[in-house]
Design a protein around this motif. Sequence first.
Motif, PDB file in Angstrom:
ATOM      1  N   VAL A 203       0.209  -0.887   0.073  1.00 34.75           N
ATOM      2  CA  VAL A 203      -0.019  -0.113  -0.251  1.00 34.75           C
ATOM      3  C   VAL A 203       0.790   0.963  -0.206  1.00 34.75           C
ATOM      4  CG1 VAL A 203      -1.843   1.204   1.081  1.00 34.75           C
ATOM      5  CG2 VAL A 203      -1.841  -1.348   1.075  1.00 34.75           C
ATOM      6  N   ASP A 204       0.436   1.951  -0.822  1.00 34.03           N
ATOM      7  CA  ASP A 204       1.931   3.570  -0.823  1.00 34.03           C
ATOM      8  C   ASP A 204       0.232   4.660  -0.367  1.00 34.03           C
ATOM      9  OD1 ASP A 204       2.713   5.628  -1.827  1.00 34.03           O
ATOM     10  OD2 ASP A 204       3.529   4.643  -3.579  1.00 34.03           O
ATOM     11  N   LEU A 205       0.819   4.959   0.853  1.00 34.19           N
ATOM     12  CA  LEU A 205       0.136   6.272   1.057  1.00 34.19           C
ATOM     13  C   LEU A 205       0.616   7.603   0.567  1.00 34.19           C
ATOM     14  CD1 LEU A 205      -1.167   5.036   4.245  1.00 34.19           C
ATOM     15  CD2 LEU A 205      -2.582   5.171   1.845  1.00 34.19           C
ATOM     16  N   THR A 206       2.095   7.969   0.160  1.00 33.53           N
ATOM     17  CA  THR A 206       2.416   8.581  -0.396  1.00 33.53           C
ATOM     18  C   THR A 206       2.156  10.398  -0.718  1.00 33.53           C
ATOM     19  OG1 THR A 206       3.657   8.119  -2.147  1.00 33.53           O
ATOM     20  CG2 THR A 206       4.345   8.029  -0.132  1.00 33.53           C
ATOM     21  N   SER A 207       0.248   9.816  -1.815  1.00 31.73           N
ATOM     22  CA  SER A 207      -0.103  11.009  -2.183  1.00 31.73           C
ATOM     23  C   SER A 207      -1.355  11.319  -0.810  1.00 31.73           C
ATOM     24  CB  SER A 207      -0.820  10.374  -2.764  1.00 31.73           C
ATOM     25  OG  SER A 207      -1.780   9.984  -2.783  1.00 31.73           O
ATOM     26  N   GLU A 208      -1.479  11.239  -0.101  1.00 28.74           N
ATOM     27  CA  GLU A 208      -2.215  11.301   1.183  1.00 28.74           C
ATOM     28  C   GLU A 208      -1.213  12.138   2.708  1.00 28.74           C
ATOM     29  OE1 GLU A 208      -5.160   8.496   2.507  1.00 28.74           O
ATOM     30  OE2 GLU A 208      -4.458   7.372   0.480  1.00 28.74           O
ATOM     31  N   ASP A 209      -2.435  12.943   2.907  1.00 24.72           N
ATOM     32  CA  ASP A 209      -1.835  13.640   4.080  1.00 24.72           C
ATOM     33  C   ASP A 209      -1.282  12.993   5.679  1.00 24.72           C
ATOM     34  OD1 ASP A 209      -0.988  15.693   2.980  1.00 24.72           O
ATOM     35  OD2 ASP A 209      -3.111  16.100   3.036  1.00 24.72           O
ATOM     36  N   VAL A 210      -1.585  11.699   5.808  1.00 23.85           N
ATOM     37  CA  VAL A 210      -1.805  10.423   6.792  1.00 23.85           C
ATOM     38  C   VAL A 210      -0.587   9.700   6.717  1.00 23.85           C
ATOM     39  CG1 VAL A 210      -4.291  10.353   7.165  1.00 23.85           C
ATOM     40  CG2 VAL A 210      -3.535   8.866   5.618  1.00 23.85           C
ATOM     41  N   PHE A 211      -0.307   9.267   7.964  1.00 22.01           N
ATOM     42  CA  PHE A 211       0.484   8.254   8.403  1.00 22.01           C
ATOM     43  C   PHE A 211       0.246   7.074   9.018  1.00 22.01           C
ATOM     44  CE2 PHE A 211       2.498  12.907   8.062  1.00 22.01           C
ATOM     45  CZ  PHE A 211       3.917  12.450   7.317  1.00 22.01           C
ATOM     46  N   PRO A 212       0.762   5.721   8.352  1.00 16.06           N
ATOM     47  CA  PRO A 212       0.272   4.648   8.334  1.00 16.06           C
ATOM     48  C   PRO A 212       1.459   4.146   9.989  1.00 16.06           C
ATOM     49  CG  PRO A 212       1.987   3.813   6.560  1.00 16.06           C
ATOM     50  CD  PRO A 212       1.487   5.436   6.514  1.00 16.06           C
ATOM     51  N   ASP A 213       0.356   3.819  10.969  1.00 16.91           N
ATOM     52  CA  ASP A 213       1.049   3.616  12.294  1.00 16.91           C
ATOM     53  C   ASP A 213       1.032   1.877  12.295  1.00 16.91           C
ATOM     54  OD1 ASP A 213       1.905   3.991  14.985  1.00 16.91           O
ATOM     55  OD2 ASP A 213       1.590   5.927  15.031  1.00 16.91           O
ATOM     56  N   GLY A 214       0.830   1.972  13.696  1.00 24.63           N
ATOM     57  CA  GLY A 214       0.306  -0.224  13.991  1.00 24.63           C
ATOM     58  C   GLY A 214      -0.595  -0.557  12.681  1.00 24.63           C
ATOM     59  N   MET A 215      -0.429  -1.924  13.240  1.00 17.20           N
ATOM     60  CA  MET A 215      -1.510  -2.716  12.010  1.00 17.20           C
ATOM     61  C   MET A 215      -1.123  -4.189  12.225  1.00 17.20           C
ATOM     62  SD  MET A 215       0.499  -3.736   8.241  1.00 17.20           S
ATOM     63  CE  MET A 215       1.678  -4.398   9.046  1.00 17.20           C
ATOM     64  N   ILE A 216      -2.495  -4.813  12.175  1.00 19.75           N
ATOM     65  CA  ILE A 216      -2.533  -6.167  11.994  1.00 19.75           C
ATOM     66  C   ILE A 216      -3.402  -6.876  11.140  1.00 19.75           C
ATOM     67  CG2 ILE A 216      -2.889  -5.942  15.358  1.00 19.75           C
ATOM     68  CD1 ILE A 216      -6.509  -5.970  14.774  1.00 19.75           C
ATOM     69  N   LEU A 217      -2.912  -7.808  11.413  1.00 14.57           N
ATOM     70  CA  LEU A 217      -3.594  -9.068  10.593  1.00 14.57           C
ATOM     71  C   LEU A 217      -5.336  -9.470  11.150  1.00 14.57           C
ATOM     72  CD1 LEU A 217      -1.612 -11.857  10.121  1.00 14.57           C
ATOM     73  CD2 LEU A 217      -2.005 -10.862   8.607  1.00 14.57           C
ATOM     74  N   THR A 218      -6.492  -9.114  10.162  1.00 14.74           N
ATOM     75  CA  THR A 218      -7.395  -9.792   9.858  1.00 14.74           C
ATOM     76  C   THR A 218      -7.122 -11.815  10.440  1.00 14.74           C
ATOM     77  OG1 THR A 218      -7.862  -9.738   8.124  1.00 14.74           O
ATOM     78  CG2 THR A 218      -8.310  -8.123   8.423  1.00 14.74           C
ATOM     79  N   PRO A 219      -7.818 -12.092  11.106  1.00 15.67           N
ATOM     80  CA  PRO A 219      -8.320 -13.385  11.373  1.00 15.67           C
ATOM     81  C   PRO A 219      -8.239 -14.360  10.759  1.00 15.67           C
ATOM     82  CG  PRO A 219      -9.817 -12.334  12.575  1.00 15.67           C
ATOM     83  CD  PRO A 219      -9.384 -10.993  11.799  1.00 15.67           C
ATOM     84  N   ASP A 220      -8.357 -13.998   9.277  1.00 17.00           N
ATOM     85  CA  ASP A 220      -8.087 -14.706   8.218  1.00 17.00           C
ATOM     86  C   ASP A 220      -7.269 -14.663   8.011  1.00 17.00           C
ATOM     87  OD1 ASP A 220      -8.908 -12.498   6.749  1.00 17.00           O
ATOM     88  OD2 ASP A 220     -10.867 -13.408   6.108  1.00 17.00           O
TER      89      ASP A 220
END
Length: 325
Positions: A203-220
């Motif tokens: 996932v590339d969010l460089t065009s947005e003003d947000v920063f990805p931080d914490g992350m988890i997997l979905t159960p599946d």
Amino acid sequence: MQTIETEVLLRPNSAALRFLPEGPYALPDGRLSWVGIQHGAESAAGSINILDPAHGTNESFSLPGRPGFAFPTDEPNIFVTGLERSVGLFDTRTAKWSPFISDVDANVSNTIINDAVVYDGNLIFGLKELEFKTRKAGLYLWRRTDQALVQLRDDQICSNGKAVVQNTDGSLTLFDIDSPTKLITRCRLDITAGTVSEISVVVDLTSEDVFPDGMILTPDHQGLIVALYDPGDPDAGAARQYNIVTGALEKIWTCPGSPRVTCPQLFKQQGRVRLALTTAVEHMPSEQAARHPNAGCLFAGDTTFESIGDQPVFPVASLRKEPIS
């Protein structure tokens, strides 16, 4: 596109605890742990917190430094914790801190431990460079089988959300976030060899003003739920679910009155699987904080998941007695 509005789960009772909450994790007894990374802009201390969602109560345990992560272990009241440049065990009953890894990232200055994931008794964790400018923070593997600390990378800025997936051929994929890059990446992880492959972008969010931080997997294991830290002034913060293969956006959870969303986690509340989201006051001038009355709160939102997914405890029995340096 489904958008779900979350509600306040906990309003921490002090400015210190609202400054930078992160790392929620479901405990075996149904409670939810989280860390106060830092108790203020000038603070050099944080805490482990335990929230009882059934009663809305929160216990806070002060730490002798700033924690990046804290996970429950197979011994009650003991958390494996990344603190400053050490990893150790913290006993909430006695406040005893017992490091078993010391001097992490010793060859560089101005970095401290940040986010991590437990996989098969191993720890994969990264550090953050405190000025958020220089690619010098490490990514590490603590390997359970031989107690070895292995450096996987030395070029991160602020290492954040992590997840490990076992592929059909038995190999492992590490999903990783280095927040200032605004990218969610994948690479092959070889625990036995202590290596990672070249990264590719999910996932590339460089065009947005947000920063990805914490992350988890979905159960599946088909999706990634990512908290988005927004330094701006939107009415609500957000976490998003992305497809793990295509990177397509699948779902959004919003946090009204709190733009800086830091970490997600699944937990059970009254028999339902819900999404917990931590948010922060960090870097908010007072006038901005006044516009966001829920900043620093923990939120909960509905999901359609049937389980809370991968949230293993760390096996204390795997540790040998002498410290690792």
